[in-house]
Design an enzyme around this catalytic site. Structure first.
Site, PDB file in Angstrom:
ATOM      1  CD  GLU A  33       9.582  -4.685  -2.446  1.00 27.35           C
ATOM      2  OE1 GLU A  33       9.056  -4.323  -1.388  1.00 27.35           O
ATOM      3  OE2 GLU A  33       9.719  -3.936  -3.432  1.00 27.35           O
ATOM      4  CD  GLU A  89      12.998  -2.773   0.984  1.00 29.05           C
ATOM      5  OE1 GLU A  89      12.159  -1.891   0.679  1.00 29.05           O
ATOM      6  OE2 GLU A  89      13.706  -3.359   0.144  1.00 29.05           O
TER       7      GLU A  89
END
Length: 580
Positions: free
Chosen positions: A158, A234
């Protein structure tokens, strides 16, 4: 050996379209003797892949060390994934977030002021390359094209939420390839245009992280990843808890419907988490977005398998959804029997303030050092004061909690979460002692890597205090205190207690802690993690493999006070209220 590649619209396994149905299972949050059980339960839910992060700071607590013993044996974990007939995804960071202490970055990285983490900074890159070479040396022979289970390796984590440095990302790709990684590489970002642009890299497959509105989020992802398979790396099916907050859960029906909507698009998925496990020891992280909030010990995450590895209603719901898109093995997962319930008295207290030298090593300092300089998570700071009182004791910032004593009497607490900076001492003369605790390093955002301890100067009235004696507490040695110490009256302040109990077999236990104050617990020398009466978590999970058939020893380090010195083991977990 198999060939795994990225096609125009699909992952290709030996030339045929392959949908990744993965679940997150962190080897470092589960006892090694339980890995096979959790992996098999993933297979029975219909998954074909296991994903894991790799925590740099756990493997390398000091520079030059790369520990792979016990719960850190990544190679053994991946081989067990393969033995179950499943594939694997490895996400080595170097930053992982994961509600893990410091987001996985070692504290020693920040010892030199100004080091530029998560960017193209030469000092940081040298350390990162050392780390990745160690990790990828394990992963390289376990890639699918070499007969192993690993399909994908992730680059950073991320990154678009943190920075915008393509040279740094390119460096990570080069190091990864030079280390012999030949399977496809991926990045992951939240499905936001700015984050996907900053966190991605051409030639590396972009994936997303989200838990709802799949079609919309995948369209955003497709705008940045114009060809190749779509994947939610995710799929958030639950959430984590922090001390003082509620226990987070998500609707089973809504989570299952969101998973169905995602799979209906044809995308691949990694369920985060399939099984969360536990932040054993002092591994839990924290968040600070204006208010510091440390994460609890349990990483149950309201996942399909609970903290103890038992199926929840979400397990059956997800399995039913997956069965609409893939063949699912016959379900054979049985509910667990209740854990043993009993209680034993805590006894033989040893008080920290009575003789700190038993607990660690003393050192002298002109000004108060940080906990980082002491390489400690808990320390006793002592100095003598002599001014007219009462008087204010102040610090610039407490990271994260300090118990204040004057001549052995408790004065109060300085708490980071409350933004405490000042406490009044009733007198200005005598022995001033502060027990300073690191409650977990921030794992997300700009405060990653900040030093822990008393951020000074430390002042008594207008004057800075000096001439400190500091005892760095060796927490690993707490279970052995009784080997060389006589017990004493518990008095006040941090106190270690112990108890013995018998077990018929090595089975999971749950230790109830809400009658105590705040501290740590060990069984047979294994640190279960932190407890705190403020909740929400009210039990500590005790993995069966650390229990011995016969005699066992419980040790408790209570930082505040134990009103009822009794250890209670209960039939199941209690993670706290859903609302406050």
């Amino acid at each position: 050996m198999s060939d795994f590649a990225i096609g125009e619209s699909d992952f290709l396994l030996d030339g045929e379209p392959f949908r990744i149905l993965s679940g997150a299972l962190h080897y470092f949050r589960v006892h090694p003797q339980s890995w096979a059980d959790r992996i098999e339960k993933a297979r029975l839910m219909g998954l074909n892949t296991i994903e894991t992060y790799v925590p740099w700071n756990a493997h390398s607590p000091v520079r030059g060390v790369f520990d792979t013993a016990g719960m850190l044996d990544l190679g053994s974990f991946l081989r067990q994934v393969a033995e179950a007939g499943m594939y694997a995804i490895v996400r080595p960071g170097p930053y992982i977030c994961a509600e893990w202490d410091n987001g996985g970055l070692p504290a020693w990285l920040f010892a030199e002021p100004g080091v530029g983490v998560r960017r193209y900074d030469k000092k940081f890159l040298v350390a990162v390359e050392e780390y990745l070479q160690q990790v990828l040396r394990i992963v390289r022979p376990l890639q699918v094209d070499q007969g192993g289970p690993v399909l994908l390796v992730q680059v950073e984590n991320e990154y678009g939420a943190f920075g915008d440095d393509p040279e740094y990302l390119k460096f990570l790709v080069e190091v990864t390839r030079q280390a012999g990684i030949t399977v496809p590489l991926v990045t992951v970002d939240q499905p936001n245009d700015a984050m996907l642009a900053a966190g991605g890299l051409d030639g590396v497959l972009r994936t997303g992280s989200f838990g709802s509105r799949s079609a919309e989020r995948l369209r955003t992802l497709r705008a940045h990843q114009t060809s190749g398979p779509l994947m939610c790396m995710e799929f958030w099916d639950g959430w984590f808890d922090h001390w003082g907050g509620p226990h987070h859960t998500t609707s089973v029906a809504e989570a299952a419907a969101e998973l169905d909507a995602l799979l209906a698009t044809g995308a691949s998925v990694n369920v985060y988490m399939f099984h969360g496990g536990t932040n054993f020891g002092l591994t839990s992280g924290a968040n600070d977005k204006g208010v510091y909030r440390p994460t609890v010990t349990s990483y149950d995450y309201d996942a399909p398998l609970d903290e103890a590895g038992n199926p929840t209603p979400k397990y059956d719901a997800f399995r039913e959804v997956i069965s609409r898109y893939a063949e699912v093995p016959p379900a054979t997962v049985r509910p667990a029997a209740p854990a043993p319930a009993f209680e034993v008295p805590l006894g033989e207290p040893i008080r920290l303030l009575a003789n700190p030298g038993r607990w660690g090593d003393w050192s002298d300092h002109e000004t108060a050092p940080s906990l980082d300089e002491l390489a400690a998570r808990l320390a006793l700071f002592r100095t003598e004061i002599d001014v007219d009182g009462p008087v204010a004791l102040s610090v610039t910032e407490v990271r994260d909690r300090a118990l204040v004593f004057l001549n052995g009497d408790p004065v109060g607490v300085l708490d980071r979460e409350q933004h405490d900076q000042t406490i009044f001492l009733p007198r200005g003369r005598g022995r001033l002692e502060l027990v300073v605790e690191d409650q977990g390093r921030v794992n997300y955002g700009p405060r990653i890597g900040e030093p822990k301890g008393l951020i000074g100067p430390i002042r008594l009235g207008p004057e800075a205090l000096s001439d400190w004696s500091v005892c760095a507490i060796d927490l690993d040695a707490v279970p052995g205190l009784w080997d060389s110490a006589d017990t004493a009256d518990p008095g006040v302040g941090p106190t270690a207690w112990r108890a013995s109990f018998s077990a018929a077999e090595a089975t999971d236990h749950f230790l109830r802690t809400d009658a105590w104050g705040k501290g740590l617990a060990w069984i047979n020398g294994f640190c279960l993690g932190r407890y705190w009466r403020r909740g929400p978590q009210q039990t500590l999970f005790v993995p069966g493999p650390i229990i011995r058939a016969g005699s066992n020893e419980l040790v408790v380090l209570e930082l505040n006070a134990v009103s009822d010195p009794t250890a209670r083991f209960v039939p199941g977990p209690s993670l706290g209220p859903l609302e406050l």
